[in-house]
Design an enzyme around this catalytic site. Structure first.
Site, mmCIF file in Angstrom:
data_model
loop_
_atom_site.group_PDB
_atom_site.id
_atom_site.type_symbol
_atom_site.label_atom_id
_atom_site.label_comp_id
_atom_site.label_asym_id
_atom_site.label_seq_id
_atom_site.Cartn_x
_atom_site.Cartn_y
_atom_site.Cartn_z
ATOM 1 N N GLY A 46 0.835 -1.193 0.000
ATOM 2 C CA GLY A 46 0.000 0.000 0.000
ATOM 3 C C GLY A 46 0.872 1.245 0.000
ATOM 4 O O GLY A 46 2.009 1.219 0.483
ATOM 5 N N GLN A 51 3.115 10.066 0.956
ATOM 6 C CA GLN A 51 4.401 9.351 1.034
ATOM 7 C C GLN A 51 5.273 9.621 -0.193
ATOM 8 O O GLN A 51 6.458 9.313 -0.184
ATOM 9 C CB GLN A 51 4.175 7.835 1.179
ATOM 10 C CG GLN A 51 3.537 7.455 2.504
ATOM 11 C CD GLN A 51 3.359 5.955 2.593
ATOM 12 O OE1 GLN A 51 2.374 5.417 2.085
ATOM 13 N NE2 GLN A 51 4.308 5.270 3.215
ATOM 14 N N CYS A 93 5.517 0.086 7.195
ATOM 15 C CA CYS A 93 5.176 1.251 6.378
ATOM 16 C C CYS A 93 6.391 1.589 5.529
ATOM 17 O O CYS A 93 7.511 1.566 6.040
ATOM 18 C CB CYS A 93 4.825 2.414 7.299
ATOM 19 S SG CYS A 93 4.380 3.918 6.422
ATOM 20 N N LEU A 94 6.166 1.904 4.258
ATOM 21 C CA LEU A 94 7.310 2.208 3.382
ATOM 22 C C LEU A 94 8.041 3.476 3.831
ATOM 23 O O LEU A 94 9.187 3.687 3.454
ATOM 24 C CB LEU A 94 6.858 2.334 1.923
ATOM 25 C CG LEU A 94 6.375 1.014 1.294
ATOM 26 C CD1 LEU A 94 5.856 1.242 -0.115
ATOM 27 C CD2 LEU A 94 7.492 -0.033 1.293
ATOM 28 N N HIS A 135 -4.813 1.805 7.234
ATOM 29 C CA HIS A 135 -3.451 2.344 7.394
ATOM 30 C C HIS A 135 -3.209 3.460 6.371
ATOM 31 O O HIS A 135 -2.718 4.533 6.717
ATOM 32 C CB HIS A 135 -2.437 1.199 7.228
ATOM 33 C CG HIS A 135 -1.003 1.620 7.212
ATOM 34 N ND1 HIS A 135 -0.082 1.197 8.165
ATOM 35 C CD2 HIS A 135 -0.303 2.403 6.359
ATOM 36 C CE1 HIS A 135 1.098 1.724 7.876
ATOM 37 N NE2 HIS A 135 0.996 2.454 6.788
ATOM 38 N N GLU A 136 -3.566 3.192 5.102
ATOM 39 C CA GLU A 136 -3.313 4.181 4.047
ATOM 40 C C GLU A 136 -4.224 5.400 4.205
ATOM 41 O O GLU A 136 -3.800 6.524 3.975
ATOM 42 C CB GLU A 136 -3.492 3.567 2.655
ATOM 43 C CG GLU A 136 -2.617 2.351 2.355
ATOM 44 C CD GLU A 136 -1.148 2.551 2.653
ATOM 45 O OE1 GLU A 136 -0.663 3.705 2.607
ATOM 46 O OE2 GLU A 136 -0.468 1.556 2.956
ATOM 47 N N HIS A 139 -2.841 7.948 6.547
ATOM 48 C CA HIS A 139 -1.795 8.800 5.972
ATOM 49 C C HIS A 139 -2.371 10.103 5.420
ATOM 50 O O HIS A 139 -1.718 11.141 5.452
ATOM 51 C CB HIS A 139 -1.094 8.074 4.809
ATOM 52 C CG HIS A 139 0.043 7.183 5.223
ATOM 53 N ND1 HIS A 139 1.197 7.664 5.799
ATOM 54 C CD2 HIS A 139 0.218 5.840 5.092
ATOM 55 C CE1 HIS A 139 2.037 6.643 6.027
ATOM 56 N NE2 HIS A 139 1.465 5.524 5.617
HETATM 57 NI NI NI Z 1 2.322 3.603 5.644
#
Ligand code: NI
Length: 173
Positions: A46, A51, A93-94, A135-136, A139
């Protein structure tokens, strides 16, 4: 399609609220395509627009098994319903390479969004997909998975991230 660079925590870019998208037009589709490419390359399941330093309410997700592709693109996602039952998942998380923590979230959700073709869609999700969408979506409001865990664990992770950043920063940057 282009690979975008992923903003790593801690960075104020990740804490900003994102603006709604008026229409999923060619510009937004290009963003979705680039985000998917960036997510697959990472690799991740995701990615949210902030991000990649774009403050629009856009997320991309693909929780299908490795080697298969079943991308989901969501603009302006809204939670219509969440289950009373919750679920504990280990999340990463990236924007936080190599950091993981267990997060509790509702087990099932119903979400409405604009899809890749600018159509309004509603889906029900459970399990990993439900976790990933939540989660996304967080953000988009500047909320990170570490905001859901204990202050002690959060400061441990943030300390590690600050160290990683210093070690990885190019000279003079
Ligand atoms: Ni994340």
């Amino acid at each position: 399609m282009a690979l975008l660079s992923i903003v790593k925590a801690p960075d104020p870019i990740l804490k900003k609220k994102c603006y709604r998208v008026d229409t999923v037009d060619d510009d937004i589709r290009r963003l979705m395509d680039d985000m998917l490419e960036t997510m697959y390359a990472a690799p991740g399941i995701g990615l949210a627009a902030p991000q990649v330093a774009v403050h629009r309410r856009v997320i991309v997700i693909d929780v299908s098994p490795t080697g298969e592709r079943d991308p989901l693109c969501l603009a302006n996602p809204e939670l219509l319903d969440v289950s009373d039952e919750s679920n504990l998942h280990e999340e990463g998380c990236l924007s936080f390479p190599d950091q993981y923590a267990e997060v509790v979230r509702p087990e099932r959700i119903r979400v409405r969004f604009l899809d890749y073709h600018n159509e309004i869609r509603e889906i029900e999700a459970g399990g990993l997909l439900a976790t990933c969408i939540q989660h996304e979506m967080d953000h988009l409001d500047g909320i990170l998975f570490v905001d859901h865990i204990s202050m002690l664990k959060r400061s441990m992770i943030l300390r590690k991230m600050t160290k990683q950043k210093k070690a990885g920063a190019p000279a003079g940057a």
